[in-house]
Write a protein that holds these residues in place. Structure first.
Motif, PDB file in Angstrom:
ATOM      1  N   ALA A 139       0.829  -1.201   0.000  1.00 43.28           N
ATOM      2  CA  ALA A 139       0.000   0.000   0.000  1.00 43.28           C
ATOM      3  C   ALA A 139       0.866   1.255   0.000  1.00 43.28           C
ATOM      4  CB  ALA A 139      -0.925  -0.006   1.220  1.00 43.28           C
ATOM      5  N   ALA A 140       1.935   1.236   0.796  1.00 46.84           N
ATOM      6  CA  ALA A 140       2.849   2.390   0.819  1.00 46.84           C
ATOM      7  C   ALA A 140       3.537   2.561  -0.535  1.00 46.84           C
ATOM      8  CB  ALA A 140       3.878   2.220   1.932  1.00 46.84           C
ATOM      9  N   LYS A 141       3.901   1.443  -1.155  1.00 44.06           N
ATOM     10  CA  LYS A 141       4.569   1.513  -2.455  1.00 44.06           C
ATOM     11  C   LYS A 141       3.651   2.115  -3.514  1.00 44.06           C
ATOM     12  CE  LYS A 141       6.599  -1.356  -6.074  1.00 44.06           C
ATOM     13  NZ  LYS A 141       6.678  -2.721  -6.623  1.00 44.06           N
ATOM     14  N   ARG A 142       2.350   1.809  -3.426  1.00 44.60           N
ATOM     15  CA  ARG A 142       1.409   2.332  -4.408  1.00 44.60           C
ATOM     16  C   ARG A 142       1.289   3.856  -4.341  1.00 44.60           C
ATOM     17  NH1 ARG A 142      -1.480  -2.623  -3.481  1.00 44.60           N
ATOM     18  NH2 ARG A 142      -2.612  -1.706  -1.737  1.00 44.60           N
ATOM     19  N   GLU A 143       1.700   4.458  -3.217  1.00 45.46           N
ATOM     20  CA  GLU A 143       1.676   5.913  -3.122  1.00 45.46           C
ATOM     21  C   GLU A 143       2.734   6.551  -4.023  1.00 45.46           C
ATOM     22  OE1 GLU A 143       1.972   7.223   0.890  1.00 45.46           O
ATOM     23  OE2 GLU A 143       0.419   5.869   1.624  1.00 45.46           O
ATOM     24  N   GLY A 144       3.720   5.744  -4.455  1.00 46.00           N
ATOM     25  CA  GLY A 144       4.735   6.273  -5.353  1.00 46.00           C
ATOM     26  C   GLY A 144       5.755   7.159  -4.675  1.00 46.00           C
ATOM     27  N   ASN A 145       5.943   6.957  -3.376  1.00 47.33           N
ATOM     28  CA  ASN A 145       6.874   7.792  -2.611  1.00 47.33           C
ATOM     29  C   ASN A 145       7.769   6.885  -1.791  1.00 47.33           C
ATOM     30  OD1 ASN A 145       8.078   9.412  -0.571  1.00 47.33           O
ATOM     31  ND2 ASN A 145       6.516  10.976  -0.890  1.00 47.33           N
ATOM     32  N   LEU A 146       9.078   6.922  -2.074  1.00 44.89           N
ATOM     33  CA  LEU A 146      10.014   6.035  -1.389  1.00 44.89           C
ATOM     34  C   LEU A 146      10.057   6.322   0.106  1.00 44.89           C
ATOM     35  CD1 LEU A 146      12.086   3.778  -1.563  1.00 44.89           C
ATOM     36  CD2 LEU A 146      13.821   5.481  -2.149  1.00 44.89           C
ATOM     37  N   LYS A 147       9.925   7.594   0.488  1.00 49.63           N
ATOM     38  CA  LYS A 147       9.940   7.916   1.912  1.00 49.63           C
ATOM     39  C   LYS A 147       8.781   7.253   2.640  1.00 49.63           C
ATOM     40  CE  LYS A 147      12.389  12.346   1.712  1.00 49.63           C
ATOM     41  NZ  LYS A 147      12.306  13.803   1.990  1.00 49.63           N
ATOM     42  N   SER A 148       7.625   7.180   1.997  1.00 53.95           N
ATOM     43  CA  SER A 148       6.473   6.525   2.613  1.00 53.95           C
ATOM     44  C   SER A 148       6.753   5.038   2.837  1.00 53.95           C
ATOM     45  CB  SER A 148       5.230   6.685   1.727  1.00 53.95           C
ATOM     46  OG  SER A 148       4.888   8.038   1.598  1.00 53.95           O
ATOM     47  N   VAL A 149       7.399   4.410   1.867  1.00 56.06           N
ATOM     48  CA  VAL A 149       7.712   2.980   1.997  1.00 56.06           C
ATOM     49  C   VAL A 149       8.681   2.756   3.155  1.00 56.06           C
ATOM     50  CG1 VAL A 149       8.719   0.970   0.846  1.00 56.06           C
ATOM     51  CG2 VAL A 149       7.312   2.571  -0.454  1.00 56.06           C
ATOM     52  N   MET A 150       9.735   3.557   3.215  1.00 58.42           N
ATOM     53  CA  MET A 150      10.723   3.367   4.273  1.00 58.42           C
ATOM     54  C   MET A 150      10.161   3.721   5.640  1.00 58.42           C
ATOM     55  SD  MET A 150      13.108   1.988   2.736  1.00 58.42           S
ATOM     56  CE  MET A 150      14.229   1.876   4.136  1.00 58.42           C
ATOM     57  N   SER A 151       9.259   4.683   5.691  1.00 62.60           N
ATOM     58  CA  SER A 151       8.604   5.017   6.956  1.00 62.60           C
ATOM     59  C   SER A 151       7.743   3.858   7.432  1.00 62.60           C
ATOM     60  CB  SER A 151       7.754   6.281   6.773  1.00 62.60           C
ATOM     61  OG  SER A 151       7.028   6.557   7.937  1.00 62.60           O
ATOM     62  N   GLU A 152       6.993   3.268   6.508  1.00 60.22           N
ATOM     63  CA  GLU A 152       6.154   2.119   6.875  1.00 60.22           C
ATOM     64  C   GLU A 152       7.025   0.923   7.255  1.00 60.22           C
ATOM     65  OE1 GLU A 152       2.339   0.421   7.481  1.00 60.22           O
ATOM     66  OE2 GLU A 152       3.072   2.451   7.233  1.00 60.22           O
ATOM     67  N   PHE A 153       8.127   0.744   6.550  1.00 60.46           N
ATOM     68  CA  PHE A 153       9.067  -0.351   6.832  1.00 60.46           C
ATOM     69  C   PHE A 153       9.617  -0.204   8.261  1.00 60.46           C
ATOM     70  CE2 PHE A 153      13.515  -2.115   6.076  1.00 60.46           C
ATOM     71  CZ  PHE A 153      13.107  -3.448   6.101  1.00 60.46           C
TER      72      PHE A 153
END
Length: 1158
Positions: A139-153
């Motif tokens: 879901a974070a990846k679908r936002e298209g923002n790497l910072k969102s992915v790493m924050s969720e990670f």
């Protein structure tokens, strides 16, 4: 991790967190459900008599009977929430078919984070934990923002979730897809190192492929950047900074790291899982580096693993051996490519051979390939091989031969044809010939010709043709190019050295106008140096005149943003202030407040004892008084000047200064003995500013996913020290924290904020702030499906005499949709819409997106279109990509081609944002399933490709249906898509793709044997990969397809065996659609007893234990059909009675009733 496991883990399945709860908790839940059932029985007891007679009522009267049996539907929102909170359970599943269609419905496109589990992680099984983590990361990846992915990670790791290899692969893929181009892979490699340090995980071929691709791509970026830096260094005169940058880039060692990972794949015996493009990318990289040993090692693995070799493979090998001077080996691999049965003429393999000949000094052979071999083989000749020969001629000083070749080219020359010749003439200082070539060059596309243009501009300066150099700068600007810092400095300094001040100033302005703001910031140091030389020239030759010096400084300052100033260097400030003092006759060029600001900044920079600071600033005050704008100056400058005067002990100048400006704005600085009330007001202002800044820090921490840090800032740095948090940032922080699933942290933030608001704010402000915070906490609980808590805060808002805002109403709708008592989401959506409208709540785009998406799901096109029009016409809201996706989905589901096409075209015409995958899938699905038209379906797919929108797994499923479910069938193409999705889009085939093939063979073509072969194939893949995960609901689609095939082809006995096999091998979801097939088969065979037994084993309780199948409307319809097929009308009516009591939508019940009464 096995490939099958990857398929399983990458898809959404039904939550089974309750399976890990203790037996005591299970007993408690059963007791609560029993009490609830008893209450339900008491509520409907008054209507039981009317219900018992419903079987004798014709279809047109069933609505009247339904109204007698169920409560009044005209409830307000409070009643709807009571309904939603009357059952603890939430939806667990929908139709398998709906689930796969809803891979891209509007619910998944709504801008809300995926709900985190309501229970804490330790109550989930390890496989569930891994799945939840994967879904959150996707879901974070679908936002298209790497910072969102790493924050969720980071958040997932802090919460103690178990991370699977697939979860790490999602993070790595996010880095590969979303990282900023040109950035190193340090963080990505740290993620991989973290993964391999886990004792339970190892890298699969898929994960290694992601890493190797990224490293190869980065290596190519480094190669291009190094080449560019070397060219810049040559123009700058061997700048040491460029050498340092080059050394830093080369130390990354991306190619070596990629080879290490490739060797890991060999050691782990998963090299056969790598895709062909991975091998080819490695070969390309090592070909460029001339590393034969590594390249041959990779080629050997391709051979032993029978990987298909492509033209890219052989082009890399031919280049490699040509670069190393081994022309025989280069010819060998070229011949091998030519003799391949599958090979077709390919320009870049021939171009590689041309390049190999040139590297070995065989120019005639290279020319023969271009002029004879390629035309003979019917290979399209491009400029690439010609340009390689031209570069070779120029490198050896044969520019005349290069020009002759350009004149005889069979294709139109491009900028790369003229560029090497121009560069060679520039190096030999041959101006006239260079000019002739330049005149040819500028007629071509200049987008990749910057280096050659810059070289020619410097040649013009070298030959005292400054006018021509400025023409080149203008040509650059017209072509969308920007002069770099080195060229800009050289052009300006040329005129300064010639003591041509007006021309130098004009050149400075021209080069700066041709540069973007970002380029200006990078070039500011060199431009400032050039400006200093102009000013020095003015001081030497023009007696230090003020006007030209001020023009230069103002031009440099313009490189900064409009709201701030770049610090003026002393080298400019000193001559500027000197000339202002000594050339008063030229002060009329200072007119605007910004001009005066520049002069004050220049004075503040100077600290020399001999500079008359006080005299200078007071003189400026006098000049400002007579200007058109008067004494307009920022408070920042006013206070800084005052502080400087006071620090120097110049009380007289300080008094004059403060008298010139507003005394109130200077009260603190000017009046140390100010009144207590003034001091208190200032202290309050400081506290408010501090609280505002800290409140924004709270929000920033939440955005990063660090909600515990946000709570600490709010508690320890704001509330505990008596500050009041700013309502707006705290409102947003609470809402976002709740959306992220951190409800405990959101609750703490809410409680702390309410406490501060009540203690420190006056009544009206406190009420507004409390409303904002309460509205936000409601949003958090609603979006996580916790409707009990959401209702409590809804009631609190009503007690304040207010109602939730548009976003909160939309969140309540999302929450009620998860309630076990919800059977008609569209009706609920309209109830919420009506209440919000009745109470004059200002709607938002998010609100309309939610309501329209619910109407779309129920195929209610007219109200969906009405609301789509209303949001724009009445409320001036702009539909976004999600809104268009929702309304197009409504059109497609309702079968309205005209509306769907119109709205889709309207969406594409909007330039505000790039369309998403969902609407494309909707249109493809429409022309695959509802109005079959393969050409139109493929047309939408091609438009996706043109817009560089990556297809999803569902897109490929629809494409497979287009080929295998529409006559004339093309099963080879459908099977080929399984490979294409992996090779082109790195999507691993999922069970639903194999199910599509089974349906095609079994139900469309009645070829049971072919369907069985596909079914056995996916079973074999699963067994080979040792897939031990039994909770994979996606495999149900394969069983459903096989069961449908067998039942439709009159093989019910085999279908029962497959059903038993399924029950043994997977944990089936609560979806009833497989059982519906058996009900149909039993009815057709007259096995009513078996149908009844199966129907009664199912449940109407969505809150039932895991594994119990829940009846849907289609289940009641299947049972009614079974009875009707066997002339058992009375029993069919009794099933209809039970369906009516479930309160399904009227249209759904009416369609089943028509089977009995029509």
């Amino acid at each position: 991790m096995s490939s099958s496991s990857s398929i399983c883990s990458s898809s959404s399945s039904t939550s089974s967190s309750s399976s890990s709860s203790s037996s005591k908790n299970n007993n408690n839940r059963r007791q609560r459900r029993q009490r609830q059932k008893n209450n339900n029985k008491r509520r409907i007891s008054s209507s039981s008599s009317s219900s018992s007679t419903s079987s004798n009522i014709p279809t047109k009267h069933y609505k009247q009977q339904k109204q007698q049996q169920e409560p009044d539907q005209n409830w307000d929102k409070n009643d709807l929430l009571t309904k939603a909170t009357s059952a603890r359970a939430h939806h667990t599943s929908t139709s398998i078919v709906d689930k796969e269609e809803n891979l891209h419905p509007m619910e998944t496109l709504l801008p809300t984070p995926p709900p985190s589990p309501l229970t804490v992680p330790q109550h989930l099984t390890s496989s569930d934990e891994a799945r939840v983590a994967e879904e959150r990361l996707l879901a974070a990846k679908r936002e298209g923002n790497l910072k969102s992915v790493m924050s969720e990670f980071a958040s997932i790791k802090r919460q103690g979730y178990i991370l699977s290899e697939q979860a790490y692969a999602i993070v790595l893929e996010s880095h590969a897809c979303l990282r900023r181009e040109g950035s190193p892979l340090t963080q990505m490699l740290h993620v991989y190192e973290e993964m391999i340090k886990s004792n339970s995980l190892y890298a699969s071929g898929n994960t290694l492929s992601i890493l190797i691709r990224a490293l190869c791509k980065r290596d190519i970026e480094v190669q291009k950047t190094v080449a560019m830096l070397r060219r810049q260094s040559d123009r700058a005169g061997n700048d040491q900074h460029h050498y340092n940058d080059i050394a830093s880039l080369q130390l990354e060692g991306n190619a070596d790291k990629a080879l290490t990972l490739f060797n890991t794949a060999v050691q782990n015996e998963c090299v056969n899982e790598l895709q062909v493009d991975v091998f080819n990318q490695l070969l390309r990289v090592f070909s460029h580096h001339g590393d034969k040993e590594s390249a041959l090692q990779i080629y050997h693995q391709m051979t032993v693993n029978t990987m298909p070799k492509t033209s890219i493979t052989f082009a890399a090998l031919v280049n490699l051996f040509g670069r190393s001077g081994d022309i025989e080996s280069a010819r060998h691999y070229f011949t091998e490519f030519i003799t391949m049965k599958e090979s077709s003429p390919c320009c870049h393999v021939y171009s590689a051979l041309v390049d190999a000949y040139l590297k070995c000094g065989l120019v005639e052979e290279a020319l023969y390939v271009v002029r004879h071999d390629m035309p003979t083989a019917q290979v399209k000749v491009t400029t690439i091989p010609y340009n390689a020969i031209i570069r070779h001629y120029c490198a050896h000083g044969d520019m005349d031969l290069a020009k002759q070749l350009v004149a005889t080219m069979t294709v139109q020359p491009d900028s790369s044809s003229y560029g090497p010749i121009l560069s060679a003439y520039c190096q030999t200082n041959t101006f006239d010939k260079a000019t002739g070539i330049y005149n040819q060059l500028i007629k071509t596309d200049l987008s990749k010709a910057y280096g050659n243009l810059a070289n020619y501009a410097l040649l013009c300066l070298k030959n005292d043709r400054s006018d021509k150099a400025l023409e080149v700068v203008e040509d650059m600007r017209m072509a969308g190019l920007e002069p770099d810092a080195v060229l800009s400095e050289r052009v300006v300094i040329y005129f300064a050295n010639k003591e041509q001040v007006p021309e130098a100033i004009s050149a400075l302005q021209q080069v700066m106008e041709a540069m973007s703001s970002r380029s200006l910031q990078k070039a500011l140091t060199r431009l400032t140096q050039a400006a200093t030389q102009i000013v020095d020239c003015v001081m030497r030759t023009n007696d230090g005149r003020f006007a030209p010096i001020f023009t230069v400084v103002r031009t440099i300052v313009s490189a900064s943003s409009s709201s701030s100033f770049t610090s003026i260097p002393v080298s400019l400030a000193r001559p500027l202030t000197y000339s202002y003092r000594h050339h008063s006759q030229e002060r009329n060029c200072v007119s605007s407040p910004r001009d005066f600001h520049i002069l004050y900044e220049a004075a503040l920079v100077l600290t020399e004892d001999d500079f008359p600071f006080a005299e200078f600033v007071l003189d400026l005050v006098s000049t400002m008084r007579t200007s058109d704008n008067g004494l307009v100056l920022s408070q920042d400058v006013v206070l800084r000047v005052l502080s400087r005067l006071q620090a120097a002990g110049n009380t007289q100048a300080a008094s004059e200064w403060k008298a010139a400006f507003d005394p109130q704005s200077l009260s603190m600085a000017l009046c140390p003995n100010s009144s207590a009330s003034q001091e208190q007001k200032q202290q309050e202002d400081i506290q408010k500013s501090t609280a505002d800044a800290l409140s924004k820090d709270v929000m920033r921490a939440v955005v990063r996913g660090e909600t515990s840090d946000a709570v600490s800032i709010l508690r320890d740095q704001i509330v505990s020290v008596g500050l009041v948090p700013s309502p707006e940032p705290i409102r947003d922080a609470i809402a976002l924290t709740g959306k992220q699933g951190h409800l405990d942290d959101a609750q703490v933030m809410y409680t702390l904020s309410i406490q501060a608001f009540q203690e420190h704010l006056e009544s009206q402000r406190a009420q507004r702030a409390i409303y904002m915070a309460t509205n936000s906490i409601l949003i958090g609980y609603a979006q996580q499906g916790n409707m009990v808590q959401a209702k409590q805060y809804y009631d609190q808002i009503k007690k304040m005499g207010q109602y939730p805002d548009g976003n909160a109403y939309a969140s309540l709708l999302l929450g009620t949709a998860q309630s076990a008592s919800t059977t008609d989401e569209a009706t609920d959506a309209l109830i919420i819409y009506d209440e919000a409208k009745r109470h004059h709540v200002k709607p938002t785009t998010f609100f309309y997106n939610v309501v329209i998406s619910k109407l779309a799901k129920a195929r209610k096109l007219e109200p969906a279109l009405r609301l789509f029009d209303e949001m724009q016409r009445l409320f001036k809201l702009t539909p976004n990509a999600i809104t268009y996706g929702a309304v197009i989905s409504a059109c497609v589901r309702a079968g309205s081609e005209a509306h769907a096409v119109r709205l889709f075209d309207e969406m594409l015409q909007l330039q505000r944002q790039e369309p998403r995958i969902g609407p494309f899938n909707n249109m493809i699905q429409f022309y695959v399933r509802q109005q079959p038209n393969r050409e139109r379906a493929l047309g939408y797919f091609q438009e996706m490709r043109r817009r560089q929108i990556s297809p999803s797994a569902h897109t490929y499923k629809l494409l497979m249906e287009a080929y295998c479910m529409m006559a004339p069938y093309d099963m080879d193409k459908a099977h080929g898509l399984l490979k294409e999705m992996q090779d082109k889009d790195h999507i691993r085939p999922q069970p639903t793709h194999y199910a599509t093939l089974i349906y095609a063979y079994g139900t469309s073509q009645n070829n049971v044997e072919a369907a069985q072969k596909v079914f056995n194939q996916i079973s074999m893949v699963k067994n080979n990969n040792n897939n031990k995960r039994r909770n994979n609901g996606d495999e149900e689609v394969v069983y459903q397809a096989m069961l449908d095939t067998l039942i439709q082809n009159d093989r019910l006995d085999q279908a029962e065996k497959v059903y038993e096999q399924m029950c043994r091998q997977i944990n089936k979801s609560s979806s009833p659609y497989i059982e519906n097939l058996l009900l149909r088969g039993y009815g057709q065979k007259g096995m009513v007893n078996k149908a009844e037994a199966l129907f009664e084993r199912m449940s109407d309780d969505k809150a039932g234990p895991t594994g119990v199948v829940v009846r849907e409307p289609s289940t009641y319809e299947a049972m009614v059909r079974a009875y009707i097929d066997n002339s058992m009308v009375g029993k069919a009516k009794s099933i209809l009675d039970r369906m009516v009591r479930r309160q399904f939508p009227e249209k759904v019940v009416a369609s089943v009733a028509s089977l009995i009464f029509d």
